[in-house]
Design an enzyme around this catalytic site. Structure first.
Site, short mmCIF file in Angstrom:
data_model
loop_
_atom_site.label_atom_id
_atom_site.label_comp_id
_atom_site.label_asym_id
_atom_site.label_seq_id
_atom_site.Cartn_x
_atom_site.Cartn_y
_atom_site.Cartn_z
N ASP A 126 -3.85 9.22 10.10
CA ASP A 126 -3.06 9.13 11.31
C ASP A 126 -3.52 10.21 12.29
O ASP A 126 -4.31 11.08 11.95
CB ASP A 126 -1.57 9.23 11.01
CG ASP A 126 -1.17 10.56 10.38
OD1 ASP A 126 -1.98 11.50 10.41
OD2 ASP A 126 -0.06 10.65 9.85
N ASP A 145 1.90 1.26 5.81
CA ASP A 145 1.97 2.50 5.03
C ASP A 145 3.41 2.97 5.04
O ASP A 145 4.17 2.67 5.97
CB ASP A 145 1.08 3.58 5.63
CG ASP A 145 1.77 4.30 6.80
OD1 ASP A 145 2.36 5.37 6.57
OD2 ASP A 145 1.73 3.78 7.93
N CYS A 165 3.35 -2.02 -15.42
CA CYS A 165 3.01 -0.62 -15.19
C CYS A 165 3.36 0.21 -16.43
O CYS A 165 4.14 -0.22 -17.28
CB CYS A 165 3.75 -0.09 -13.96
SG CYS A 165 5.45 0.46 -14.29
N CYS A 191 7.10 0.75 -17.37
CA CYS A 191 7.83 -0.41 -17.88
C CYS A 191 7.33 -0.87 -19.24
O CYS A 191 8.11 -1.43 -20.03
CB CYS A 191 7.76 -1.55 -16.87
SG CYS A 191 8.64 -1.22 -15.34
N HIS A 233 5.29 3.33 -11.07
CA HIS A 233 5.96 2.02 -11.05
C HIS A 233 6.13 1.52 -9.62
O HIS A 233 5.83 0.34 -9.32
CB HIS A 233 7.33 2.09 -11.72
CG HIS A 233 8.18 0.90 -11.40
ND1 HIS A 233 8.06 -0.31 -12.04
CD2 HIS A 233 9.13 0.71 -10.42
CE1 HIS A 233 8.89 -1.19 -11.50
NE2 HIS A 233 9.55 -0.59 -10.52
#
Length: 374
Positions: A91, A265, A305, A308, A334
């Protein structure tokens, strides 16, 4: 064109495409994790890549202050410095400067501000912002702008937008063309349709390879944000990528994709991961809540992931209550995995022409809420 952008499927205003940059290709619609200070907090770069992320965002303001763009350039550029060999968007520093409030002084040439770290004085102009991003080696450089605060009167928004358009022209003049690297202009104009159109006309007149929509997700609410997008994206060039800055929640992403946005983003998935909140297909889940303390089930049985597949809700809850570092690490992983999975689902739906069904199913599942407590 120094970059490549192609779209091969559309569903309404939504597009499915690919952006080719110096450090690789990005499948769009795409979500960029935020690596403010050359790191996505609580994540190794290799782990970020494993979530499916193909591009990161770096922050000009923070990196110019510490460790400085010059030092990063001496050390081989931002990609090498942070061990990320995929594309990076930086940015311009405009949003952070806006948020400094009493620490900055704005004039027609640029901004003088005090560092939040040590109070030292610094100067950012369009030319200096572009120079910093060049030193960092950004694949996508953002034009320097003033992010119009919300709320703003029409007159305030017009003055701010027109200053940003002058700065956009100076950014373009300062930018050095090189293969695989590009400069995006930023559409401003607050919530005023006529100002958004004027901004688009000014930017397309200057000529950019990509266009961002800035000045949203600053307090106007989702409904108003979507309305502004509907009034803005139809005027943007069809052959250029479109980037909605600083957005957002999963529902924001789905709604913005349906309105023609290609890139996003937001700090939300990593920031909420550090505070015990998981973003899931059933909506946000607060792992600090006592209901999870003895729950042996995974956070999301359908998620692949590490959080999990390897750990129970009870363990994730324990990590949060004990303030163990592993807790933010697992929940950030996650959340970023979920965001990338959501974007992949959106890409597939646009290709298949089933985006409306996908969005309806998404909304229904989010509204249903978390699985019942044991």
């Amino acid at each position: 064109m120094t970059i490549g952008f192609e779209t091969w499927a559309k569903d309404g205003a939504a597009r499915r495409g690919r952006l080719t940059l110096a450090h690789g290709t990005i499948e769009t619609p795409a979500f960029m994790p935020v690596g403010t200070a050359a790191t996505v907090k609580a994540m190794r770069p290799e782990s970020v890549a494993e979530t499916g992320a193909e591009i990161l965002l770096g922050n000009t303001y923070h990196l110019m202050l510490r460790p400085t763009a010059e030092r990063i350039a001496e050390l081989g550029g931002l990609h090498r410095f942070m061990n990320w060999n995929k594309p990076i968007l930086t940015d311009s520093g405009g949003f952070q400067v806006m948020s400094l409030a009493g620490r900055r002084k704005l004039d027609k040439d640029g901004v003088t501000f005090q560092s939040h770290i040590d109070g030292s004085k610094h100067r950012l102009t369009p030319e200096r912002s572009i120079e910093i991003q060049h030193l960092l080696g950004s694949d996508i450089t953002m034009a320097f702008d003033e992010c119009t605060p919300h709320p703003a009167t029409h007159e305030q928004a017009a003055d701010s937008m027109r200053l940003s358009m002058k700065w956009a022209a100076r950014s373009k003049e300062a930018f050095t063309d090189r293969p695989g690297h590009t400069l995006f202009g930023i559409v401003q104009g607050s919530v005023y349709d006529d100002l958004r159109r004027e901004s688009v006309e000014a930017l397309t007149g200057i000529g950019f390879e990509g266009y961002a929509v800035g000045g949203l997700a600053v307090g106007e609410g989702q409904e108003e944000m979507f309305r502004v997008l509907e009034a803005t994206t139809p005027h943007l060039p069809d052959d250029a990528p479109r980037y909605l800055m600083g957005v957002g929640k999963p529902g924001d992403l789905v709604g913005a994709v349906t309105r023609g946005i290609d890139m996003f983003d937001c700090v939300l998935p990593s920031r909420s991961g550090r505070t015990g909140q998981a973003q899931t297909r059933r909506g946000p889940v607060n792992l600090r809540n006592a209901r999870h303390a003895a729950d042996p089930r995974p956070l999301d049985a359908d998620c692949a992931c590490p959080a999990c597949t390897g750990y129970s809700r009870a363990y994730l809850h324990h990590l949060q209550k004990a303030d163990e570092i592993l807790g933010p690490m697992l929940l950030t992983w996650h959340n970023l995995h979920y965001y990338q999975e959501l974007m992949a689902g959106l890409r597939g739906a646009v290709e298949a022409g089933t985006l409306a069904d996908f969005a309806a199913a998404f909304a229904e599942q989010q509204a249903a809420g978390d699985i019942p407590a044991l």
